[in-house]
Design a protein around this motif. Structure first.
Motif, PDB file in Angstrom:
ATOM      1  N   HIS A 161       0.855  -1.190   0.000  1.00  0.00           N
ATOM      2  CA  HIS A 161       0.000   0.000   0.000  1.00  0.00           C
ATOM      3  C   HIS A 161       0.893   1.243   0.000  1.00  0.00           C
ATOM      4  N   PRO A 162       0.676   2.179  -0.931  1.00  0.00           N
ATOM      5  CA  PRO A 162       1.582   3.331  -1.033  1.00  0.00           C
ATOM      6  C   PRO A 162       1.527   4.279   0.156  1.00  0.00           C
ATOM      7  N   TYR A 163       0.402   4.283   0.884  1.00  0.00           N
ATOM      8  CA  TYR A 163       0.263   5.225   2.000  1.00  0.00           C
ATOM      9  C   TYR A 163       0.124   4.528   3.353  1.00  0.00           C
ATOM     10  N   LYS A 164       0.147   3.210   3.364  1.00  0.00           N
ATOM     11  CA  LYS A 164      -0.007   2.452   4.599  1.00  0.00           C
ATOM     12  C   LYS A 164       0.964   1.276   4.549  1.00  0.00           C
ATOM     13  N   PRO A 165       2.197   1.458   5.011  1.00  0.00           N
ATOM     14  CA  PRO A 165       3.248   0.453   4.827  1.00  0.00           C
ATOM     15  C   PRO A 165       2.952  -0.910   5.441  1.00  0.00           C
ATOM     16  N   SER A 166       2.079  -0.969   6.434  1.00  0.00           N
ATOM     17  CA  SER A 166       1.779  -2.254   7.068  1.00  0.00           C
ATOM     18  C   SER A 166       0.763  -3.072   6.278  1.00  0.00           C
ATOM     19  N   CYS A 167       0.237  -2.500   5.191  1.00  0.00           N
ATOM     20  CA  CYS A 167      -0.830  -3.162   4.429  1.00  0.00           C
ATOM     21  C   CYS A 167      -0.383  -3.546   3.019  1.00  0.00           C
ATOM     22  N   TYR A 168      -1.026  -4.597   2.521  1.00  0.00           N
ATOM     23  CA  TYR A 168      -0.873  -5.004   1.134  1.00  0.00           C
ATOM     24  C   TYR A 168      -2.191  -4.758   0.395  1.00  0.00           C
ATOM     25  N   ILE A 169      -2.075  -4.512  -0.903  1.00  0.00           N
ATOM     26  CA  ILE A 169      -3.236  -4.478  -1.789  1.00  0.00           C
ATOM     27  C   ILE A 169      -3.235  -5.791  -2.553  1.00  0.00           C
ATOM     28  N   LEU A 170      -4.300  -6.580  -2.391  1.00  0.00           N
ATOM     29  CA  LEU A 170      -4.380  -7.891  -3.022  1.00  0.00           C
ATOM     30  C   LEU A 170      -5.395  -7.883  -4.160  1.00  0.00           C
ATOM     31  N   ALA A 171      -5.127  -8.669  -5.186  1.00  0.00           N
ATOM     32  CA  ALA A 171      -6.123  -8.998  -6.202  1.00  0.00           C
ATOM     33  C   ALA A 171      -6.425 -10.480  -6.023  1.00  0.00           C
ATOM     34  N   ILE A 172      -7.721 -10.812  -5.877  1.00  0.00           N
ATOM     35  CA  ILE A 172      -8.105 -12.173  -5.513  1.00  0.00           C
ATOM     36  C   ILE A 172      -9.028 -12.757  -6.569  1.00  0.00           C
ATOM     37  N   ASP A 173      -8.669 -13.938  -7.039  1.00  0.00           N
ATOM     38  CA  ASP A 173      -9.433 -14.658  -8.051  1.00  0.00           C
ATOM     39  C   ASP A 173     -10.431 -15.581  -7.355  1.00  0.00           C
ATOM     40  N   VAL A 174     -11.729 -15.404  -7.653  1.00  0.00           N
ATOM     41  CA  VAL A 174     -12.754 -16.302  -7.121  1.00  0.00           C
ATOM     42  C   VAL A 174     -13.490 -17.007  -8.262  1.00  0.00           C
ATOM     43  N   GLY A 175     -12.807 -17.158  -9.386  1.00  0.00           N
ATOM     44  CA  GLY A 175     -13.380 -17.878 -10.511  1.00  0.00           C
ATOM     45  C   GLY A 175     -14.322 -17.070 -11.369  1.00  0.00           C
ATOM     46  N   GLU A 176     -14.287 -15.753 -11.242  1.00  0.00           N
ATOM     47  CA  GLU A 176     -15.135 -14.878 -12.049  1.00  0.00           C
ATOM     48  C   GLU A 176     -14.296 -14.160 -13.101  1.00  0.00           C
ATOM     49  N   ASP A 177     -14.964 -13.355 -13.922  1.00  0.00           N
ATOM     50  CA  ASP A 177     -14.247 -12.628 -14.973  1.00  0.00           C
ATOM     51  C   ASP A 177     -13.356 -11.529 -14.411  1.00  0.00           C
ATOM     52  N   THR A 178     -13.709 -11.017 -13.250  1.00  0.00           N
ATOM     53  CA  THR A 178     -12.924  -9.954 -12.637  1.00  0.00           C
ATOM     54  C   THR A 178     -12.422 -10.393 -11.270  1.00  0.00           C
ATOM     55  N   GLU A 179     -11.321  -9.816 -10.830  1.00  0.00           N
ATOM     56  CA  GLU A 179     -10.746 -10.131  -9.533  1.00  0.00           C
ATOM     57  C   GLU A 179     -11.217  -9.118  -8.491  1.00  0.00           C
ATOM     58  N   TRP A 180     -11.177  -9.519  -7.257  1.00  0.00           N
ATOM     59  CA  TRP A 180     -11.647  -8.679  -6.159  1.00  0.00           C
ATOM     60  C   TRP A 180     -10.467  -8.001  -5.479  1.00  0.00           C
ATOM     61  N   PRO A 181     -10.505  -6.663  -5.323  1.00  0.00           N
ATOM     62  CA  PRO A 181      -9.436  -5.978  -4.600  1.00  0.00           C
ATOM     63  C   PRO A 181      -9.697  -6.006  -3.088  1.00  0.00           C
ATOM     64  N   SER A 182      -8.643  -6.234  -2.330  1.00  0.00           N
ATOM     65  CA  SER A 182      -8.769  -6.256  -0.875  1.00  0.00           C
ATOM     66  C   SER A 182      -7.496  -5.694  -0.259  1.00  0.00           C
TER      67      SER A 182
END
Length: 230
Positions: free
Chosen positions: A80-101
């Motif tokens: 995360h560019p503004y929160k060093p303790s966090c990651y930005i994830l892209a998660i595949d749940v078998g759909e056409d688009t991935e979920w950001p978390s």
């Protein structure tokens, strides 16, 4: 796959949910005397789902079937560019688009350790923005007070992406579909999470019922006897 960055940006109808608790019930005789109290239940309870009659809301108890829990796979990880303790994830749940978390896991995992890892994801959380980054779903983790360790929940390796994570007796087929949107600031989620824990053998439980997929039980790799957070 492109990231679902605009998920929930459009208004969506939300099912009206009535919350209530089961209090001690006493019968009253014709003479006004109170009868014996019914025994309290130690396990979470629910009732079969019935479609609402026209003009009447669906009545649902507070239980884990209200959540849209699925198996996901983390495909990309970025700091995360503004929160060093966090990651930005892209998660595949078998759909056409991935979920950001956005997850607070930078102190526990490297980016390489999280990439291609299976996880348990809640897909009906209200979208939030953390330091200018959209998070449309929550990734469940386990923690305990003894060592402050935090680990991602781990579905069985041969679980299918997007399949339901559930507890026997609390499936969507039995109790109805999940809520369209869960607001983490409302009491509903907190009441559900009070009953989710990690056993002494690392199995994730709802009450005393294990969480599972079609491939087996959901576990935590090394943490024992802890709590589950989102």
């Amino acid at each position: 796959m492109r990231c679902r960055s605009l998920f929930l940006s459009c208004s969506r109808p939300v099912l009206s949910s009535l919350r209530y608790t089961c209090n001690t019930v006493r019968t009253v005789s014709s003479k006004g005397q109170k009868g014996p109290s019914l025994p309290e239940e130690s396990e979470p309870r629910s009732v079969p789902y019935e479609p609402a009659k026209p003009g009447r809301p669906i009545v649902r108890l507070v239980d884990i079937s209200r959540l849209d829990l699925r198996v996901g796979k983390i495909t990309t990880v970025a700091r995360h560019p503004y929160k060093p303790s966090c990651y930005i994830l892209a998660i595949d749940v078998g759909e056409d688009t991935e979920w950001p978390s956005v997850v607070n896991a930078a102190k526990q995992y490297t980016e390489e350790e999280l990439t291609d890892r299976l996880c348990v994801i809640c897909c009906n959380m209200k979208q939030i923005v953390l330091k200018e980054i959209i998070s449309s779903a929550s990734v469940w983790t386990a923690t305990n007070e003894s060592n402050k360790k935090e680990e991602l929940l781990l579905p069985p390796a041969n679980s299918k992406l997007g399949e339901a994570v559930y507890a026997e007796g609390y499936t969507h087929e039995e109790l109805g579909p999940p809520d369209l949107v869960i607001n983490a600031k409302k009491p509903l989620l907190g009441k559900i999470m009070e009953l989710v824990s990690v056993s002494g053998t690392g199995t994730v439980l709802y009450g005393s019922v294990p969480l599972q997929t079609s491939a087996g039980l959901v576990k935590v790799p090394s943490l024992r006897s802890g709590l589950v957070t989102y």
